[in-house]
Design a protein around this motif. Structure first.
Motif, PDB file in Angstrom:
ATOM      1  N   HIS A 279      31.926  85.031   6.349  1.00  0.00           N
ATOM      2  CA  HIS A 279      30.859  84.837   7.325  1.00  0.00           C
ATOM      3  C   HIS A 279      30.067  86.113   7.593  1.00  0.00           C
ATOM      4  O   HIS A 279      29.180  86.129   8.435  1.00  0.00           O
ATOM      5  N   HIS A 280      30.375  87.170   6.864  1.00  0.00           N
ATOM      6  CA  HIS A 280      29.550  88.365   6.970  1.00  0.00           C
ATOM      7  C   HIS A 280      28.554  88.448   5.820  1.00  0.00           C
ATOM      8  O   HIS A 280      27.867  89.452   5.658  1.00  0.00           O
ATOM      9  N   THR A 300      27.648  74.509  -3.546  1.00  0.00           N
ATOM     10  CA  THR A 300      27.251  74.556  -2.140  1.00  0.00           C
ATOM     11  C   THR A 300      28.056  73.519  -1.373  1.00  0.00           C
ATOM     12  O   THR A 300      28.291  72.426  -1.860  1.00  0.00           O
ATOM     13  N   GLU A 301      28.486  73.862  -0.187  1.00  0.00           N
ATOM     14  CA  GLU A 301      29.193  72.910   0.666  1.00  0.00           C
ATOM     15  C   GLU A 301      28.546  72.947   2.031  1.00  0.00           C
ATOM     16  O   GLU A 301      28.532  73.977   2.683  1.00  0.00           O
ATOM     17  N   LEU A 302      27.974  71.813   2.422  1.00  0.00           N
ATOM     18  CA  LEU A 302      27.330  71.762   3.726  1.00  0.00           C
ATOM     19  C   LEU A 302      28.154  70.881   4.632  1.00  0.00           C
ATOM     20  O   LEU A 302      28.523  69.777   4.266  1.00  0.00           O
ATOM     21  N   SER A 303      28.468  71.346   5.821  1.00  0.00           N
ATOM     22  CA  SER A 303      29.220  70.470   6.712  1.00  0.00           C
ATOM     23  C   SER A 303      28.584  70.407   8.071  1.00  0.00           C
ATOM     24  O   SER A 303      29.255  70.442   9.079  1.00  0.00           O
ATOM     25  N   GLY A 304      27.282  70.334   8.112  1.00  0.00           N
ATOM     26  CA  GLY A 304      26.614  70.180   9.403  1.00  0.00           C
ATOM     27  C   GLY A 304      26.524  71.496  10.137  1.00  0.00           C
ATOM     28  O   GLY A 304      25.472  72.104  10.229  1.00  0.00           O
ATOM     29  N   SER A 305      27.651  71.980  10.647  1.00  0.00           N
ATOM     30  CA  SER A 305      27.581  73.219  11.413  1.00  0.00           C
ATOM     31  C   SER A 305      27.665  74.455  10.527  1.00  0.00           C
ATOM     32  O   SER A 305      27.291  75.534  10.941  1.00  0.00           O
ATOM     33  N   GLU A 306      28.147  74.264   9.314  1.00  0.00           N
ATOM     34  CA  GLU A 306      28.326  75.440   8.456  1.00  0.00           C
ATOM     35  C   GLU A 306      27.841  75.184   7.047  1.00  0.00           C
ATOM     36  O   GLU A 306      27.938  74.065   6.553  1.00  0.00           O
ATOM     37  N   HIS A 310      29.161  79.210  -2.708  1.00  0.00           N
ATOM     38  CA  HIS A 310      29.926  79.968  -3.695  1.00  0.00           C
ATOM     39  C   HIS A 310      28.940  80.515  -4.696  1.00  0.00           C
ATOM     40  O   HIS A 310      28.191  79.752  -5.308  1.00  0.00           O
ATOM     41  N   VAL A 319      32.138  84.167  -1.832  1.00  0.00           N
ATOM     42  CA  VAL A 319      31.833  83.020  -0.979  1.00  0.00           C
ATOM     43  C   VAL A 319      31.090  83.500   0.261  1.00  0.00           C
ATOM     44  O   VAL A 319      31.455  84.509   0.849  1.00  0.00           O
ATOM     45  N   HIS A 323      26.135  79.873   9.525  1.00  0.00           N
ATOM     46  CA  HIS A 323      25.920  78.805  10.483  1.00  0.00           C
ATOM     47  C   HIS A 323      24.665  78.019  10.107  1.00  0.00           C
ATOM     48  O   HIS A 323      23.715  78.570   9.594  1.00  0.00           O
ATOM     49  N   ILE A 325      22.323  74.834   8.386  1.00  0.00           N
ATOM     50  CA  ILE A 325      22.201  74.197   7.076  1.00  0.00           C
ATOM     51  C   ILE A 325      21.307  75.017   6.167  1.00  0.00           C
ATOM     52  O   ILE A 325      20.153  75.263   6.477  1.00  0.00           O
TER      53      ILE A 325
ATOM     54  N   LYS C 184      33.371  68.433  -5.744  1.00  0.00           N
ATOM     55  CA  LYS C 184      31.937  68.422  -5.517  1.00  0.00           C
ATOM     56  C   LYS C 184      31.201  68.832  -6.795  1.00  0.00           C
ATOM     57  O   LYS C 184      30.202  68.227  -7.173  1.00  0.00           O
ATOM     58  N   LEU C 205      32.266  65.901   5.076  1.00  0.00           N
ATOM     59  CA  LEU C 205      30.911  66.430   5.188  1.00  0.00           C
ATOM     60  C   LEU C 205      30.568  67.355   4.023  1.00  0.00           C
ATOM     61  O   LEU C 205      29.426  67.482   3.627  1.00  0.00           O
ATOM     62  N   THR C 206      31.580  68.025   3.493  1.00  0.00           N
ATOM     63  CA  THR C 206      31.332  68.924   2.373  1.00  0.00           C
ATOM     64  C   THR C 206      31.064  68.145   1.107  1.00  0.00           C
ATOM     65  O   THR C 206      30.181  68.475   0.327  1.00  0.00           O
ATOM     66  N   PRO C 225      25.375  64.320   6.162  1.00  0.00           N
ATOM     67  CA  PRO C 225      26.114  65.216   7.054  1.00  0.00           C
ATOM     68  C   PRO C 225      25.211  65.829   8.119  1.00  0.00           C
ATOM     69  O   PRO C 225      25.592  65.928   9.278  1.00  0.00           O
ATOM     70  N   VAL C 226      24.001  66.189   7.722  1.00  0.00           N
ATOM     71  CA  VAL C 226      23.086  66.806   8.679  1.00  0.00           C
ATOM     72  C   VAL C 226      22.731  65.829   9.788  1.00  0.00           C
ATOM     73  O   VAL C 226      22.764  66.164  10.968  1.00  0.00           O
ATOM     74  N   PHE C 229      25.524  65.270  12.160  1.00  0.00           N
ATOM     75  CA  PHE C 229      25.785  66.429  13.002  1.00  0.00           C
ATOM     76  C   PHE C 229      24.702  66.591  14.051  1.00  0.00           C
ATOM     77  O   PHE C 229      24.959  66.827  15.219  1.00  0.00           O
ATOM     78  N   GLU C 287      27.354  74.604  20.096  1.00  0.00           N
ATOM     79  CA  GLU C 287      26.428  75.579  19.513  1.00  0.00           C
ATOM     80  C   GLU C 287      25.137  75.695  20.296  1.00  0.00           C
ATOM     81  O   GLU C 287      24.439  76.699  20.225  1.00  0.00           O
ATOM     82  N   ARG C 308      35.019  84.018  13.442  1.00  0.00           N
ATOM     83  CA  ARG C 308      33.584  84.026  13.221  1.00  0.00           C
ATOM     84  C   ARG C 308      32.822  83.924  14.536  1.00  0.00           C
ATOM     85  O   ARG C 308      31.737  84.445  14.688  1.00  0.00           O
TER      86      ARG C 308
END
Lengths: 354, 288, 355
Positions: A279-280, A300-306, A310, A319, A323, A325, C184, C205-206, C225-226, C229, C287, C308
């Motif tokens: 996350h840095h 790419t992995e999108l999970s709404g909040s994150e 890769h 990786v 925060h 999308i 994926k 979601l991933t 997923p978007v 969310f 958030e 984080r």
């Protein structure tokens, strides 16, 4: 109330499962054992409980040597991953069982069981059998049984691992409240760094039978003693690379370098290992010491909040976690930014230096 | 588990059994070993003879013949009962109301006392008044187990199959029940034929159970005494004189304690050796 | 490859269902288009595995139809539906090598040896199993075995859909994300229709382009997923998705405005008609709860360091409000106040988003 392991070693045949370990656990707050599946967490817990005898060393509890004391004589409760309950007893009887063994009176048993059941939020289910309950409720029953005994030592071996994601979150939230104001030493084993961070207390990171660091959780997380600890305490895995420090600059590759932090400048020039938490690294520049890095997107992995990206930079497979999308195309090369102020530097042997 | 915490209570619980086993097994066994190395002429006079009886037994034709018959018997038994047992277990339902009924039916033959089994078949197969014997003769077979060696063998084998296949069935059934449904579902999805399902899923998963079944059946069939004794007495002549029957004849009939004791020990060692061979062969694939 | 539709599907495991609770799946209509990555997400007991088994043919629905490319396959058995499934625990043929495992479905369908060889090599390469090919399948670790299970589905070219039933359950936690990423990647490469059942939102979601959220046998919301969310259409979805989940706070609607703890709150979907008699709630994700100089006063109860970010639990009257603080942001020592970002605060009536 303290539990001490003094030079404890456990070997089976030629294999050493636990290397020489010294540990001092106090009451009040969780003592978390963090490590991957075969790191030795369960073995260590069994040694603490007295279910296994150490091949060497001693176990001391409250200033007394309890190494040779049988587990039945020690005041220990244990909660397992697999919701262990007596299947043909009702929930009430399950929770009451340790009290009955101790020979407590009926009225007192009833009072205690009800009190604990309320605390664990399982009071409406007291008349049912474990088989009729959901996973979360079964685990609460097991927890209640462990709590009602008011043991000196409570061991929780990955108790949340078999629960639904959301249930895990809820129980993780509730657990600290259950153990507040108790005189027990509580030990919690887990493979998930998030569990450790959110439960707080103290954490011992384990790898291959060795404790690499033990201290207040936030400290172990933010200032790992070595690279192994940083790796154990990271999910997704921490990004590492070899860098060279010359003349006040840190060089990662031909295209990427940055100014060394004041702390690092004190150290001699040479090769170091840098550890950068996912996350840095972000696709968005965020001001503080952002150094640009080009990476070819692999997954790419999108999970709404994150968003987890890769990517590949030269020979490095790293990786990035950020925060929001950030939808990027696989195969394209994008710009990413490293928050260099938060990088950790390790010596070639893996010890933290800056 | 090493170094378990002290628990002397355990020894107290075990003591009665240990005493019992000592009296009923260990001490008589020692007596047998004693007899096997001594010669007696009656009147409780014993002379140490060393390995003479062992040599005599091992070189005797009579022993070779009984051993041969015994091996033949056990071989056929295994060859029939194991596949048959597995086949029946495969055919039994795994779910539903009929499961208990089938299990009980399978268990019935195992519950009957062995000499009763022998007696049952003795009468059942009588050529003139027994249902089976009469039927076979009416159908045109020349069947008489008291006079013809082949009929005697056939009856003996049929009796054992009837009596003991159920054990293999129950063991194999237990092994099959342990296979999770997902395997069958995956096989369906992969388009596997029923034979492929058997060969690649059921048989490998039953391996442990079948090892136990084979060992048990081998040892029991090699040891067998009561049923053939009651059925044929070893006859006609000595056509069905298996090792155990021969042994009893020598020991109690002729009262030759020395050779009988030596034979007992050799008998025991043969079973041990063959069992070990079976076990080694069947479990060799396990350590990977 | 096919379009899969479920029409009026209802299912009960009981012979004579009477009450609504007797139905594992209440009436649902769903459509999955070709080549997509889908997830069925919900807590244990919501009916997702039942739904999966209905699609694969292992369970026949009490009512309704299953159609593949508009062809009614409800009565057709599993092996004729051209599907592949990866189960919760790895299913491999122990006596065969990895190569033979992967070749098995093709051999059963009578393909030529050279073709089989080629396909097996290709799939093994995609799954990083090249070195393992000659080894006995029983000797692999759990994630290797799951890959073999997956491989058996990928080798076949006649597969309409590959289904995953909580496939990461037995995988080591620190290997889970690897296999997740691999799945994926495989979808992005092969573009086969894939349906993934899980209770873990991160996995869902991933992996998925579209997620079907289920609760107590019903489909609660279907979306990307978007969408799920940012715009949950049901408070259950808001709570279930996101870690930590959405703050659901009681509120009052009066005088055309929304009020929480006595203060007026701006929402993204202001009410238009009357909401009398309906149970109104505010939904705002942690958030989007921000510290403010002036706003709703709260008491800080707990601060957890999640690496984080930090999760701050605050209390206002009877309600618990969670907010997220990034690294470096500090908390006021006393008199903390929060405000909700209007663009991400929504009004819900009886659990449903007001639209």
């Amino acid at each position: 109330m303290t539990l001490e392991l003094r030079n404890v070693v456990k070997s089976v045949g030629a294999q050493t499962h636990i290397h020489e370990t010294n540990l001092r656990l106090a009451k009040g707050g969780f003592n978390i054992l963090l490590g991957t599946t075969l790191a030795g967490k369960t073995t260590l817990m069994q040694l603490m409980a007295g279910l296994e005898q150490p091949s060497g060393g001693e176990v001391w509890f409250d200033g007394k040597n309890v190494t040779a004391v049988a587990v039945q004589k020690r005041n220990v409760s244990m909660v397992y991953q697999q919701f262990i309950n007596y299947p043909n007893l009702s929930v009430f009887e399950n929770i009451a069982s340790p009290l009955r063994v101790a020979g407590m009176g009926r009225a007192e048993i009833k009072e205690r069981v009800h009190r604990i059941a309320e605390l664990v939020r399982i009071a409406p289910m007291l008349a049912r059998r474990p088989g009729e309950l959901s996973g979360g409720q079964q685990q609460r029953t097991a927890l209640a049984r462990a709590l009602v005994k008011d043991a000196d030592l409570v061991l929780l071996d990955e108790p949340l691992a078999n629960l639904d994601f959301k249930l895990r979150e809820e129980l993780r939230d509730e657990l600290p409240k259950l153990f507040v104001n108790r005189h027990s030493v509580v030990v919690f084993a887990t493979t998930d760094p998030m569990d450790a961070l959110l439960l707080g207390g103290h954490t011992a990171t384990l790898r291959e039978g060795r404790i690499t660091q033990f201290g207040p959780t936030a400290q172990v997380y933010h200032r790992p003693a070595d690279l192994v600890t940083a790796q154990v305490f990271s999910n997704p895995p921490i990004n590492t690379a070899s860098v060279s420090k010359r003349a006040g600059h840190v060089v990662l590759s031909d295209t990427v370098q940055w100014l060394a932090t004041p702390e690092l400048r004190e150290l001699p020039d040479g090769t170091y290992l840098v550890g950068i938490r996912p996350h840095h690294i972000s696709p968005v520049a965020n001001g503080t010491g952002s150094t640009r890095l080009d990476g070819k997107v692999q997954i790419t992995e999108l999970s709404g909040s994150e968003s987890t990206i890769h990517f590949q930079h030269g020979p490095l497979h790293w990786v990035s976690q950020s925060h929001g999308i950030h939808a990027v195309e696989v195969g394209t090369t994008i710009q990413l930014f490293i928050d260099v102020d938060r990088c950790m530097y390790f010596s070639a042997e893996g010890k933290l230096v800056a | 588990m090493d170094g378990k915490t002290q628990n002397q209570m355990g020894w107290l619980f075990v003591l009665p059994v240990v005493t019992l086993v000592a009296f009923n097994a260990v001490i008589p066994l020692m007596a047998v070993v004693n007899y096997s190395v001594q010669e007696t002429f009656g009147n409780n006079m014993f002379f140490f003879e060393g390995v003479k009886w062992f040599e005599q037994v091992l070189h005797s034709d009579r022993f070779h013949a009984s051993l041969g018959r015994q091996l033949f018997f056990s071989g056929i038994i295994l060859a029939i009962e194991v596949p048959l047992g597995v086949a029946i277990a495969l055919a039994m339902p795994r779910r539903g109301p009929w499961v208990s009924v089938c299990l009980v039916l399978m268990a019935l033959p195992l519950l009957i006392p062995w000499n009763v089994v022998g007696a049952m078949w003795n009468i059942f197969a009588l050529p003139d008044i027994g249902m089976l014997g009469r039927l076979l003769n009416d159908l045109g077979f020349n069947y008489n187990y008291t006079q013809q060696p082949i009929s005697a063998w056939a009856t003996l084998i049929a009796m054992d199959v009837w009596h003991w296949t159920s054990l293999v069935v129950l063991l194999a059934y237990a092994g099959l029940s342990a296979i999770p449904d997902a395997y069958y579902q995956a096989a369906k999805i992969d388009g596997a034929s029923p034979w492929a399902v058997f060969r690649y899923i059921q048989l490998p998963k039953m391996r442990r159970v079948l090892t136990i079944a084979v060992l048990l059946r081998f040892m029991d069939s090699f040891n067998i005494h009561t049923e053939p004794f009651v059925l044929t007495g070893g006859g006609p002549g000595n056509a069905t004189t298996l090792l155990s029957i021969d042994l009893v004849k020598i020991a109690l009939g002729q009262f030759d304690l020395g050779p009988a004791a030596a034979m007992s020990i050799i008998y025991f060692l043969i079973i041990l050796l063959l069992s070990w061979v079976f076990y080694a062969v069947m479990t060799r694939g396990e350590e990977q | 490859m096919a379009k899969i539709s479920l029409e009026n599907v209802k299912h009960s495991y009981l012979k004579r269902p009477r009450t609504p609770e007797d139905w594992a799946l209440k009436k649902l209509d769903l459509e999955w288009s070709d080549g997509g990555a889908y997830a069925l997400l919900g807590p244990s007991g919501c009916g997702k595995t039942t739904l999966l088994n209905i699609i694969s043919g292992l369970v026949r629905p009490t009512e309704g139809k299953v159609l593949f490319d508009d062809v009614d396959l409800t009565e057709r058995p599993t092996d004729r539906r051209h599907i592949a499934q990866v189960f919760q625990f790895p299913v491999v043929y122990d006596t065969m090598t990895v190569r033979e495992n992967l070749a098995f479905p093709l051999r059963n369908r009578g393909l030529k040896a050279s073709e089989i060889e080629q396909k097996v090599e290709a799939i093994a390469h995609m799954l990083d199993l090249d070195e393992m090919l000659p080894r006995r399948a029983s000797g692999l670790t759990a994630d290797g075995k799951q890959k073999i299970s997956l491989g058996r589905g990928l080798v076949r070219s006649d597969v309409n859909v590959i289904m995953f039933d909580e496939p990461l359950t037995v995988i080591d936690p620190h290997l889970k994300w690897q296999l997740r990423s691999k799945l994926k990647e495989l979808h992005q490469r092969t573009r086969r229709t894939m349906i993934y059942v899980t209770h873990d939102q991160t996995e869902a979601l991933t992996f998925a382009e579209k997620v079907v959220v289920m609760h107590e046998g019903r489909v609660v919301q279907v979306g990307s997923p978007v969408e799920l969310f940012e715009r949950p259409r049901h408070t259950f979805v808001g709570h279930f998705i996101g870690s930590p989940g959405m703050n659901i706070l009681p509120c009052e609607v009066s005088g055309g405005g929304v009020h929480f703890a006595g203060r007026r709150v701006e929402v993204e979907n202001p009410p238009r008609g009357s909401l009398a008699g309906r149970h109104t709630e505010l939904g705002v994700r942690p958030e989007f709860v921000l510290l403010a100089e002036q706003g709703i006063p709260v008491n800080i109860v707990k601060v957890s360091d999640a690496g984080r970010y930090r999760i701050v639990e605050a209390r206002c009257e009877e309600s618990r409000i969670k907010l997220l603080l990034e690294e470096g942001v500090s908390l006021p020592a006393s008199n903390a106040a929060v405000r909700f970002d209007p663009a991400h605060t929504r009004l819900y009536a009886d659990g449903q988003l007001l639209e």
